[in-house]
Design a protein around this motif. Structure first.
Motif, PDB file in Angstrom:
ATOM      1  N   LYS A  31       0.835  -1.217   0.000  1.00 55.93           N
ATOM      2  CA  LYS A  31       0.000   0.000   0.000  1.00 55.93           C
ATOM      3  C   LYS A  31       0.863   1.258   0.000  1.00 55.93           C
ATOM      4  CE  LYS A  31      -4.118  -1.894   1.955  1.00 55.93           C
ATOM      5  NZ  LYS A  31      -5.173  -1.756   0.996  1.00 55.93           N
ATOM      6  N   ASP A  32       2.003   1.204   0.718  1.00 55.47           N
ATOM      7  CA  ASP A  32       2.914   2.349   0.789  1.00 55.47           C
ATOM      8  C   ASP A  32       4.331   1.853   0.490  1.00 55.47           C
ATOM      9  OD1 ASP A  32       4.399   4.599   1.314  1.00 55.47           O
ATOM     10  OD2 ASP A  32       3.608   4.923   3.325  1.00 55.47           O
ATOM     11  N   LYS A  51       4.086   0.366   5.877  1.00 50.93           N
ATOM     12  CA  LYS A  51       2.903   0.996   6.460  1.00 50.93           C
ATOM     13  C   LYS A  51       1.632   0.467   5.794  1.00 50.93           C
ATOM     14  CE  LYS A  51       5.121   5.295   7.854  1.00 50.93           C
ATOM     15  NZ  LYS A  51       5.138   6.756   7.688  1.00 50.93           N
ATOM     16  N   ASN A  52       0.581   0.372   6.597  1.00 43.87           N
ATOM     17  CA  ASN A  52      -0.720  -0.052   6.086  1.00 43.87           C
ATOM     18  C   ASN A  52      -1.565   1.176   5.722  1.00 43.87           C
ATOM     19  OD1 ASN A  52      -1.633   0.982   8.534  1.00 43.87           O
ATOM     20  ND2 ASN A  52      -1.957  -1.025   9.457  1.00 43.87           N
ATOM     21  N   SER A  53      -2.839   0.980   5.468  1.00 49.73           N
ATOM     22  CA  SER A  53      -3.746   2.073   5.068  1.00 49.73           C
ATOM     23  C   SER A  53      -3.867   3.162   6.125  1.00 49.73           C
ATOM     24  CB  SER A  53      -5.143   1.529   4.803  1.00 49.73           C
ATOM     25  OG  SER A  53      -5.105   0.446   3.944  1.00 49.73           O
ATOM     26  N   PHE A  54      -3.644   2.795   7.389  1.00 51.95           N
ATOM     27  CA  PHE A  54      -3.767   3.756   8.487  1.00 51.95           C
ATOM     28  C   PHE A  54      -2.456   4.495   8.760  1.00 51.95           C
ATOM     29  CE2 PHE A  54      -6.890   0.383   9.363  1.00 51.95           C
ATOM     30  CZ  PHE A  54      -8.044   1.137   9.300  1.00 51.95           C
ATOM     31  N   GLY A  55      -1.405   4.167   8.015  1.00 56.18           N
ATOM     32  CA  GLY A  55      -0.116   4.827   8.192  1.00 56.18           C
ATOM     33  C   GLY A  55       0.736   4.229   9.290  1.00 56.18           C
ATOM     34  N   ALA A  56       0.351   3.051   9.776  1.00 56.88           N
ATOM     35  CA  ALA A  56       1.112   2.383  10.838  1.00 56.88           C
ATOM     36  C   ALA A  56       1.912   1.225  10.242  1.00 56.88           C
ATOM     37  CB  ALA A  56       0.164   1.860  11.908  1.00 56.88           C
ATOM     38  N   THR A  58       3.296  -2.427  10.007  1.00 59.34           N
ATOM     39  CA  THR A  58       2.624  -3.690  10.312  1.00 59.34           C
ATOM     40  C   THR A  58       3.529  -4.706  11.001  1.00 59.34           C
ATOM     41  OG1 THR A  58       3.183  -4.550   8.130  1.00 59.34           O
ATOM     42  CG2 THR A  58       1.065  -3.423   8.367  1.00 59.34           C
TER      43      THR A  58
END
Length: 108
Positions: free
Chosen positions: A48-49, A68-73, A75
Motif C-alpha cells: 500500500k505504501d 505501512k498499512n492504510s492507516f499509516g502504521a 505492520t
C-alpha cells in the motif's frame, strides 16, 4: 634491480590466484544484489505504501519486509518469497504451516 623484479613477479603471481577467487566472489555478490533488488521491486509493487518498505534478512528472492498499512502504521516484519512480480507469497497469505513448508523448500 633484480630484487624489484622478483618482488614484482611474486606479487603478480600471488595476485593471480586471488584475482580468480575474488572475481568469482564478486560475481556471486553482484548476482545476490541483483536478486535482492528484483525481489524488493516485486514486493514494493504489492504494498500500500511502497516508499515505507523496510527490508531485512534478504537472501535472493526471500526475506522480510515491514511497511505501512492504510492507516499509516507499520505492520511489523513479515516474511516474503518473491519469485516474480506476479508470484509473491507473503507470510500471512498462507497458513503458518504451509508458508513454512514453502519457505523451507525455496529459501533455505
Amino acid at each position: 634491480m633484480k630484487k624489484v623484479l622478483i618482488i614484482a613477479l611474486l606479487v603478480g603471481l600471488t595476485g593471480c590466484g586471488k584475482s580468480e577467487a575474488e572475481k568469482a566472489r564478486h560475481v556471486s555478490e553482484m548476482k545476490e544484489l541483483r536478486y535482492n533488488q528484483m525481489a524488493e521491486e516485486f514486493v514494493k509493487s504489492h504494498l500500500k505504501d511502497p516508499d515505507s518498505a523496510q527490508f531485512r534478512g534478504q537472501q535472493g528472492f526471500c526475506g522480510e519486509v515491514n511497511s505501512k498499512n492504510s492507516f499509516g502504521a507499520y505492520t511489523g516484519f513479515k516474511k516474503f518469497i518473491a519469485a516474480d512480480k506476479n508470484m509473491i507469497v507473503m507470510e500471512d497469505d498462507l497458513s503458518p504451516q504451509e508458508f513454512q513448508k514453502v519457505w523451507d523448500g525455496v529459501c533455505k
